[in-house]
Design a protein around this motif. Structure first.
Motif, PDB file in Angstrom:
ATOM      1  N   VAL A 163      -8.365 -29.530 -17.176  1.00  0.00           N
ATOM      2  CA  VAL A 163      -9.271 -28.708 -17.055  1.00  0.00           C
ATOM      3  C   VAL A 163      -9.262 -27.917 -15.720  1.00  0.00           C
ATOM      4  CG1 VAL A 163     -11.748 -28.220 -16.848  1.00  0.00           C
ATOM      5  CG2 VAL A 163     -10.698 -29.301 -18.913  1.00  0.00           C
ATOM      6  N   GLY A 164      -9.097 -28.895 -14.772  1.00  0.00           N
ATOM      7  CA  GLY A 164      -9.142 -28.420 -13.327  1.00  0.00           C
ATOM      8  C   GLY A 164      -7.996 -27.601 -13.083  1.00  0.00           C
ATOM      9  N   GLN A 165      -6.956 -27.845 -13.411  1.00  0.00           N
ATOM     10  CA  GLN A 165      -5.562 -26.970 -13.359  1.00  0.00           C
ATOM     11  C   GLN A 165      -5.587 -25.445 -13.821  1.00  0.00           C
ATOM     12  OE1 GLN A 165      -1.376 -28.580 -13.358  1.00  0.00           O
ATOM     13  NE2 GLN A 165      -2.282 -30.615 -14.093  1.00  0.00           N
ATOM     14  N   ILE A 166      -6.311 -25.410 -14.987  1.00  0.00           N
ATOM     15  CA  ILE A 166      -6.434 -24.215 -15.718  1.00  0.00           C
ATOM     16  C   ILE A 166      -7.305 -23.484 -14.840  1.00  0.00           C
ATOM     17  CG2 ILE A 166      -7.217 -23.363 -17.986  1.00  0.00           C
ATOM     18  CD1 ILE A 166      -5.810 -25.251 -19.464  1.00  0.00           C
ATOM     19  N   LYS A 167      -8.583 -24.250 -14.499  1.00  0.00           N
ATOM     20  CA  LYS A 167      -9.803 -23.516 -13.797  1.00  0.00           C
ATOM     21  C   LYS A 167      -9.374 -22.861 -12.801  1.00  0.00           C
ATOM     22  CE  LYS A 167     -13.852 -25.090 -13.561  1.00  0.00           C
ATOM     23  NZ  LYS A 167     -14.895 -26.191 -13.357  1.00  0.00           N
ATOM     24  N   SER A 168      -8.275 -23.756 -11.887  1.00  0.00           N
ATOM     25  CA  SER A 168      -7.985 -23.311 -10.756  1.00  0.00           C
ATOM     26  C   SER A 168      -7.076 -22.287 -10.805  1.00  0.00           C
ATOM     27  CB  SER A 168      -7.451 -24.522 -10.115  1.00  0.00           C
ATOM     28  OG  SER A 168      -6.684 -24.010  -8.637  1.00  0.00           O
ATOM     29  N   GLY A 169      -6.200 -22.202 -11.834  1.00  0.00           N
ATOM     30  CA  GLY A 169      -5.044 -21.072 -12.049  1.00  0.00           C
ATOM     31  C   GLY A 169      -5.663 -19.711 -12.160  1.00  0.00           C
ATOM     32  N   ILE A 170      -6.559 -19.820 -13.307  1.00  0.00           N
ATOM     33  CA  ILE A 170      -7.262 -18.543 -13.632  1.00  0.00           C
ATOM     34  C   ILE A 170      -8.248 -18.100 -12.620  1.00  0.00           C
ATOM     35  CG2 ILE A 170      -9.115 -19.581 -15.051  1.00  0.00           C
ATOM     36  CD1 ILE A 170      -8.705 -17.158 -17.203  1.00  0.00           C
ATOM     37  N   THR A 171      -8.988 -18.889 -11.951  1.00  0.00           N
ATOM     38  CA  THR A 171      -9.651 -18.387 -10.773  1.00  0.00           C
ATOM     39  C   THR A 171      -8.943 -17.609  -9.742  1.00  0.00           C
ATOM     40  OG1 THR A 171     -11.337 -19.853 -11.586  1.00  0.00           O
ATOM     41  CG2 THR A 171     -11.466 -19.140  -9.468  1.00  0.00           C
ATOM     42  N   ALA A 172      -7.954 -18.368  -9.347  1.00  0.00           N
ATOM     43  CA  ALA A 172      -7.029 -17.826  -8.393  1.00  0.00           C
ATOM     44  C   ALA A 172      -6.355 -16.536  -8.631  1.00  0.00           C
ATOM     45  CB  ALA A 172      -5.987 -18.801  -7.755  1.00  0.00           C
ATOM     46  N   PHE A 173      -6.125 -16.306 -10.160  1.00  0.00           N
ATOM     47  CA  PHE A 173      -5.488 -15.212 -10.467  1.00  0.00           C
ATOM     48  C   PHE A 173      -6.598 -13.864 -10.276  1.00  0.00           C
ATOM     49  CE2 PHE A 173      -3.513 -13.480 -14.653  1.00  0.00           C
ATOM     50  CZ  PHE A 173      -2.931 -12.324 -13.904  1.00  0.00           C
ATOM     51  N   SER A 174      -7.601 -14.285 -10.867  1.00  0.00           N
ATOM     52  CA  SER A 174      -8.602 -13.265 -10.921  1.00  0.00           C
ATOM     53  C   SER A 174      -9.158 -12.787  -9.542  1.00  0.00           C
ATOM     54  CB  SER A 174      -9.771 -13.777 -11.867  1.00  0.00           C
ATOM     55  OG  SER A 174     -10.949 -12.723 -11.726  1.00  0.00           O
ATOM     56  N   THR A 175      -9.231 -13.876  -8.586  1.00  0.00           N
ATOM     57  CA  THR A 175      -9.669 -13.618  -7.187  1.00  0.00           C
ATOM     58  C   THR A 175      -8.741 -12.676  -6.732  1.00  0.00           C
ATOM     59  OG1 THR A 175     -11.001 -15.692  -7.185  1.00  0.00           O
ATOM     60  CG2 THR A 175     -10.357 -14.594  -5.139  1.00  0.00           C
ATOM     61  N   SER A 176      -7.326 -13.131  -6.749  1.00  0.00           N
ATOM     62  CA  SER A 176      -6.300 -12.423  -6.227  1.00  0.00           C
ATOM     63  C   SER A 176      -6.152 -10.789  -6.651  1.00  0.00           C
ATOM     64  CB  SER A 176      -5.034 -12.824  -6.258  1.00  0.00           C
ATOM     65  OG  SER A 176      -5.095 -14.406  -5.643  1.00  0.00           O
ATOM     66  N   LEU A 177      -6.367 -10.822  -7.981  1.00  0.00           N
ATOM     67  CA  LEU A 177      -6.216  -9.341  -8.290  1.00  0.00           C
ATOM     68  C   LEU A 177      -7.471  -8.535  -7.941  1.00  0.00           C
ATOM     69  CD1 LEU A 177      -5.151  -7.177 -10.245  1.00  0.00           C
ATOM     70  CD2 LEU A 177      -6.335  -8.431 -12.257  1.00  0.00           C
ATOM     71  N   THR A 178      -8.682  -9.130  -8.006  1.00  0.00           N
ATOM     72  CA  THR A 178      -9.769  -8.463  -7.704  1.00  0.00           C
ATOM     73  C   THR A 178      -9.727  -8.068  -5.983  1.00  0.00           C
ATOM     74  OG1 THR A 178     -11.298  -9.783  -9.146  1.00  0.00           O
ATOM     75  CG2 THR A 178     -12.460  -8.732  -7.199  1.00  0.00           C
ATOM     76  N   ALA A 179      -9.359  -8.781  -5.171  1.00  0.00           N
ATOM     77  CA  ALA A 179      -9.123  -8.682  -3.529  1.00  0.00           C
ATOM     78  C   ALA A 179      -8.087  -7.410  -3.668  1.00  0.00           C
ATOM     79  CB  ALA A 179      -8.645 -10.052  -3.163  1.00  0.00           C
ATOM     80  N   LEU A 180      -6.973  -7.448  -4.364  1.00  0.00           N
ATOM     81  CA  LEU A 180      -6.094  -6.496  -4.213  1.00  0.00           C
ATOM     82  C   LEU A 180      -6.723  -5.232  -4.665  1.00  0.00           C
ATOM     83  CD1 LEU A 180      -2.759  -5.850  -3.948  1.00  0.00           C
ATOM     84  CD2 LEU A 180      -2.775  -6.093  -6.485  1.00  0.00           C
ATOM     85  N   ILE A 181      -7.416  -4.925  -5.520  1.00  0.00           N
ATOM     86  CA  ILE A 181      -8.224  -3.910  -6.065  1.00  0.00           C
ATOM     87  C   ILE A 181      -8.921  -3.295  -5.102  1.00  0.00           C
ATOM     88  CG2 ILE A 181      -9.571  -2.753  -7.829  1.00  0.00           C
ATOM     89  CD1 ILE A 181      -8.368  -4.651  -9.987  1.00  0.00           C
ATOM     90  N   LYS A 182      -9.706  -4.061  -4.525  1.00  0.00           N
ATOM     91  CA  LYS A 182     -10.948  -3.770  -3.630  1.00  0.00           C
ATOM     92  C   LYS A 182     -10.087  -3.382  -2.255  1.00  0.00           C
ATOM     93  CE  LYS A 182     -14.850  -6.507  -5.176  1.00  0.00           C
ATOM     94  NZ  LYS A 182     -15.642  -5.520  -5.494  1.00  0.00           N
TER      95      LYS A 182
END
Length: 478
Positions: free
Chosen positions: A51-70
């Motif tokens: 669970v920790g690995q998946i949560k960490s992976g998808i959160t980092a994915f989403s955060t990075s994409l959001t930062a790139l867009i912003k």
């Protein structure tokens, strides 16, 4: 301990190792339960880790994409042909494709500044009373204010007492009022000067007038305004004057956001007659790179999710939330990302060449992506808009919605993690109970074996006595 003392002497009478026997019986009694608990605990640990690995992976994915867009690199950006005069920046939600214009900076907005003459000791008292700041419009000639018209705002009064009557104290008192006029002290070999500065804009000129307490005069030397002799006006308050496509306008600041829709214009310098061309730079190259980066990161995340949910080896093979995440990710390529787009305009990742392979991974059809960018760059750019919501508001918003659902502590992986952690806590309690039961059983068996051993020892003593008697009876008599 009594049981320890007994265990140390067990077997001395019978010759049987009752201590080892007690331990073996206790171990046999609880071995299966402990084995099952250990196995369950190991599984729960793997599930929590998964669970920790998946949560960490998808959160980092989403955060990075959001930062790139912003960050704006995936949106059309305004450009200036002369950044020594004008710089530009896109405002949130701006749609600038095809935008062009020109601007001439005829005058920068400036702020009024005023300085006193040098004062030998900035810590020495100057006087007490009241200083009054008034904002308005002014005429300044050769460092002197020749005319002033007060604005509609209320004057600001600043009390100067014996506790703040020094140059340092007066500067602090002015700043504490947050009146828009700031005070600082500049020192050199001649002494220290109080320097006042107001906001930019013609209507932001100011006067400062002292009302002195009798017997404690001195504040009038700090007066700023018409007829003031103790201060000098260093710069006057002026509006910026710009001509946009030939139309002259005034603004009170050099950062202007209301002249051109979606564009913040920052005035850096003035040059009458010099026209600065405004245009746009295409984000196509950045979008192409970002689409490929998105696919690579997606595939890495999918590999983690597949590993953890594998039917045979995955720690989360039975977790419905982890499985639903796989389905949600698979829908990304066909999720509508652009609201209200026409039937021919690209609106999904699949429309611009992001393809789903048989194994669930993604790949990019470079030719299709290039064609989409060439035919309808605005629609493709809109897919990377900074929005919110599961669909219709850009890829970042769609991924963020999936992420929020996945990590939720109410119904997502966060809830799974809480459930697994609570189960581990229960196992720890069960293990502690079994340990207590083992100790009690070991103590009871040890006591029982001790009694048995004592009886055997007594029997042996009787036997030895009888043997001696029989031997005595049978011994030859002299």
């Amino acid at each position: 301990m009594v049981s320890t003392s007994i265990a140390g002497t067990l077997g001395t009478g019978s010759g049987v190792d009752f201590t080892a026997l007690a331990n073996q019986l206790v171990d046999a009694q609880f071995a299966t339960k402990l084995k099952n608990l250990t196995a369950t605990n190991t599984k729960l640990t793997a599930q929590i880790s998964g669970v920790g690995q998946i949560k960490s992976g998808i959160t980092a994915f989403s955060t990075s994409l959001t930062a790139l867009i912003k960050g704006g690199s995936l949106a059309t950006q305004p450009t200036s042909s002369n950044t020594s005069l004008v710089t530009t920046k896109a405002l949130p939600g701006a749609k600038l494709a095809g935008f062009t214009g020109s601007i001439e900076v005829r005058q920068l907005a400036t702020a009024q500044s005023a300085a006193t003459g040098p004062i030998a000791d900035k810590s020495a008292p100057i006087g007490t009373g009241m200083l009054t700041l008034t904002l308005g419009t002014a005429t300044v000639t050769d460092g002197a204010m020749t005319d002033f018209t007060a604005g509609s705002g209320s004057p600001i009064n600043i009390a100067i007492t014996s506790t703040n009557s020094s140059l340092t104290g007066i500067a602090a008192a002015i700043n504490a009022r947050n009146a828009g006029v700031t005070a600082s002290i500049v020192s050199d070999a001649d002494g220290s000067r109080l320097v006042l500065k107001g906001p930019t804009g013609a209507s932001q000129a100011f006067t400062m007038t002292a009302t002195e307490n009798p017997g404690f005069e001195g504040l009038s030397a700090l007066n700023v305004g018409v007829g003031a002799t103790g201060t000098t006006i260093g710069s006057s308050a002026k509006d910026a004057i710009v001509a946009v496509d030939g139309v002259a306008v005034k603004r009170s600041t050099n950062s202007i956001s209301d002249l051109i829709d979606g564009v913040q214009i920052n005035l850096v310098g003035a040059s009458v007659g010099t026209k600065v061309t405004l245009g746009t730079s295409s984000p196509n190259a950045n979008i192409t790179q970002s689409v490929n980066d998105f696919v690579d990161t997606y595939n890495q995340l999918l590999a983690v999710v597949k590993q953890e949910t594998d039917a045979k080896t995955g720690a989360l093979s039975g977790d419905p939330v982890a499985k639903s995440l796989t389905r949600a990710l698979a829908q990304l390529t066909v999720t509508r990302l652009v609201p209200g787009s026409g039937t021919d305009a690209p609106a999904t990742l699949a429309n611009i060449g992001v393809m789903t392979n048989k194994d669930g991974t993604l790949s990019v059809n470079a030719a299709k992506l290039t064609a989409a960018l060439a035919k309808d760059p605005a629609a493709v750019e809109a897919m990377f808009a900074d929005g919110t919501g599961a669909s219709g508001n850009g890829l970042g918003a769609a991924l963020a919605a999936i992420t929020d659902n996945a990590v939720s502590t109410k119904y997502g992986l966060g809830a799974s993690a809480d459930r697994y952690t609570k189960a581990q806590s229960t196992i720890a309690d069960d293990q502690a109970k079994i340990s207590d039961q083992e100790d009690k059983l070991r103590t009871r068996l040890t006591a029982q074996f001790a009694a048995t051993d004592a009886r055997v020892a007594a029997y042996k003593a009787t036997q030895d006595y009888l043997k001696q008697q029989v031997a005595a009876w049978n011994a030859p008599k002299g």
